[in-house]
Design a protein around this motif. Structure first.
Motif, PDB file in Angstrom:
ATOM      1  N   THR A  85       0.848  -1.187   0.000  1.00  0.00           N
ATOM      2  CA  THR A  85       0.000   0.000   0.000  1.00  0.00           C
ATOM      3  C   THR A  85       0.882   1.234   0.000  1.00  0.00           C
ATOM      4  O   THR A  85       1.791   1.356   0.821  1.00  0.00           O
ATOM      5  CB  THR A  85      -0.917   0.018   1.233  1.00  0.00           C
ATOM      6  N   ARG A  86       0.602   2.177  -0.928  1.00  0.00           N
ATOM      7  CA  ARG A  86       1.509   3.296  -1.107  1.00  0.00           C
ATOM      8  C   ARG A  86       0.774   4.625  -1.088  1.00  0.00           C
ATOM      9  O   ARG A  86      -0.353   4.746  -1.583  1.00  0.00           O
ATOM     10  CB  ARG A  86       2.271   3.166  -2.433  1.00  0.00           C
ATOM     11  N   LEU A  87       1.434   5.596  -0.500  1.00  0.00           N
ATOM     12  CA  LEU A  87       1.012   6.977  -0.634  1.00  0.00           C
ATOM     13  C   LEU A  87       1.676   7.506  -1.898  1.00  0.00           C
ATOM     14  O   LEU A  87       2.893   7.658  -1.947  1.00  0.00           O
ATOM     15  CB  LEU A  87       1.452   7.800   0.575  1.00  0.00           C
ATOM     16  N   THR A  88       0.879   7.743  -2.932  1.00  0.00           N
ATOM     17  CA  THR A  88       1.406   8.275  -4.187  1.00  0.00           C
ATOM     18  C   THR A  88       1.071   9.753  -4.263  1.00  0.00           C
ATOM     19  O   THR A  88      -0.091  10.139  -4.171  1.00  0.00           O
ATOM     20  CB  THR A  88       0.816   7.539  -5.399  1.00  0.00           C
ATOM     21  N   VAL A  89       2.103  10.573  -4.415  1.00  0.00           N
ATOM     22  CA  VAL A  89       1.944  12.015  -4.508  1.00  0.00           C
ATOM     23  C   VAL A  89       2.275  12.425  -5.931  1.00  0.00           C
ATOM     24  O   VAL A  89       3.376  12.180  -6.428  1.00  0.00           O
ATOM     25  CB  VAL A  89       2.862  12.756  -3.518  1.00  0.00           C
ATOM     26  N   PHE A  90       1.308  13.061  -6.604  1.00  0.00           N
ATOM     27  CA  PHE A  90       1.472  13.490  -7.992  1.00  0.00           C
ATOM     28  C   PHE A  90       1.868  14.970  -8.001  1.00  0.00           C
ATOM     29  O   PHE A  90       1.131  15.817  -7.501  1.00  0.00           O
ATOM     30  CB  PHE A  90       0.180  13.291  -8.783  1.00  0.00           C
ATOM     31  N   PHE A 131       2.237   1.137   5.884  1.00  0.00           N
ATOM     32  CA  PHE A 131       3.373   0.787   5.033  1.00  0.00           C
ATOM     33  C   PHE A 131       4.097  -0.437   5.573  1.00  0.00           C
ATOM     34  O   PHE A 131       4.450  -1.356   4.827  1.00  0.00           O
ATOM     35  CB  PHE A 131       4.356   1.954   4.951  1.00  0.00           C
ATOM     36  N   LYS A 132       4.313  -0.454   6.877  1.00  0.00           N
ATOM     37  CA  LYS A 132       5.041  -1.569   7.489  1.00  0.00           C
ATOM     38  C   LYS A 132       4.267  -2.870   7.357  1.00  0.00           C
ATOM     39  O   LYS A 132       4.837  -3.932   7.065  1.00  0.00           O
ATOM     40  CB  LYS A 132       5.321  -1.266   8.962  1.00  0.00           C
ATOM     41  N   ALA A 133       2.945  -2.799   7.545  1.00  0.00           N
ATOM     42  CA  ALA A 133       2.131  -4.011   7.507  1.00  0.00           C
ATOM     43  C   ALA A 133       2.014  -4.593   6.112  1.00  0.00           C
ATOM     44  O   ALA A 133       1.872  -5.814   5.946  1.00  0.00           O
ATOM     45  CB  ALA A 133       0.744  -3.713   8.065  1.00  0.00           C
ATOM     46  N   THR A 134       2.080  -3.730   5.088  1.00  0.00           N
ATOM     47  CA  THR A 134       1.844  -4.188   3.711  1.00  0.00           C
ATOM     48  C   THR A 134       3.103  -4.234   2.859  1.00  0.00           C
ATOM     49  O   THR A 134       3.042  -4.661   1.701  1.00  0.00           O
ATOM     50  CB  THR A 134       0.831  -3.263   3.009  1.00  0.00           C
ATOM     51  N   GLY A 135       4.224  -3.776   3.412  1.00  0.00           N
ATOM     52  CA  GLY A 135       5.432  -3.692   2.599  1.00  0.00           C
ATOM     53  C   GLY A 135       5.369  -2.561   1.601  1.00  0.00           C
ATOM     54  O   GLY A 135       6.024  -2.609   0.555  1.00  0.00           O
TER      55      GLY A 135
END
Length: 309
Positions: A85-90, A131-135
């Motif tokens: 799971t990622r925080l994607t910043v555009f 992030f830690k839980a999902t890599g």
């Protein structure tokens, strides 16, 4: 509303390398954004504090130092822009003008929202457990994130200090802006190799292929940052056998750092954005590639020894 009367504005090139704080230096255009403007779609910058009540000279100073950037939107996604799971910043601003771009509202830096680095880092901190839980981790995308190298540098450094996995989604066209110190803070690069033939590349993007090759060569020589290759398959534009084989030859030199190759079939999801921005959209009649044609290209890259998706 016309879709053919307005020429697509190109970046003026002034953001390709960071400039010193020289009051006599020519003023930049794309970076000199004044106020947030409406986006045609997307999640936007909900939850991020916009910097609005600052004088123009102060904004330019903050931008030069990487404390302020032009942000289009952000989203929390899974298994799209890197692992987990990622925080994607555009980020706004791009020096290329890809014919199939599905985010033409990111072309100009002035069309983004002024957001301070600390706001982005606060958002990253909030999601550390996820992030830690999902890599997962942070992905900086665009537009072309390397139009704002100092902003990117400070966000990557802050993320790594939190122990967060970092990723840059880039065309590599401005790879020279990503110096070794920045690469030290990058775990993964999503490298969009748009074409293997220089003429086709120019047709697709209006830019030059060589900077992308140079950036890939640097990544392979360093051998520390992992790479996912992305290629958009567009019928009648990038699907020529010679073009695909040229990409194969280019990326085969980077095998030591490439973990996967993604062949992405062209779609028309960005067409309405081009229309709403009154920009000429040249791929109006282009159909997506068939599943069989897409799989044939994937099989070619598998034959070169790559993991392909």
């Amino acid at each position: 509303m016309s879709t053919a009367s307005t020429a697509i504005p190109l970046g003026d090139g002034s953001s390709i390398v960071p400039l010193p704080l020289d009051p006599n230096a020519p003023q930049r255009r794309d970076q000199d954004f004044d106020a947030p403007v409406g986006r045609t779609s997307g999640q936007g910058v909900a939850g991020l504090a916009e910097l609005t009540d600052v004088e123009r000279s102060e904004r330019l100073r903050k931008m030069h130092e990487g404390d302020l950037g032009s942000v289009h939107s952000w989203e929390l996604v899974t298994a799209v822009d890197g692992p987990g799971t990622r925080l994607t910043v555009f980020l706004n601003g791009c020096g290329l003008r890809c014919l199939y771009c599905h985010n033409p509202d990111t072309f100009l830096m002035k069309d983004g929202t002024p957001v301070e680095t600390g706001e982005i880092l606060s958002r990253i901190k909030r999601y550390r457990r996820i992030f830690k839980a999902t890599g997962g981790g942070l992905t900086l995308s665009g537009g072309e994130a390397m139009m704002q190298p100092e902003f990117v540098r400070k966000i990557l450094r802050g993320a790594k200090e939190m122990g967060v996995h970092t990723c840059l989604d880039t065309s590599g066209f401005l790879g020279a802006n990503c110096d070794d110190a920045m690469l030290d803070d990058l775990d993964l690069v999503l490298l969009d190799v748009k074409s293997g033939d220089p003429d086709t590349y120019h047709r697709v993007t209006s830019g030059r292929l060589q900077p992308t090759i140079d950036f890939g060569d640097r990544l392979a020589a360093r051998g520390t940052t992992r790479v996912w290759i992305r290629f958009v398959l567009v019928p009648g534009l990038t699907d020529a056998k010679e073009n695909i084989e040229a990409i194969g030859r280019i990326i085969s030199a980077w095998k030591n750092v490439i973990d996967r190759v993604e062949v992405l079939p062209f779609h028309q999801m960005g067409r309405d954005k081009w229309r709403s921005l009154e920009l000429k959209y040249e791929l109006e009649e282009t159909k997506p590639p068939t599943p069989e044609a897409t799989e044939e290209v994937r099989e070619y890259f598998r034959s070169l020894g790559f993991e392909v998706h």
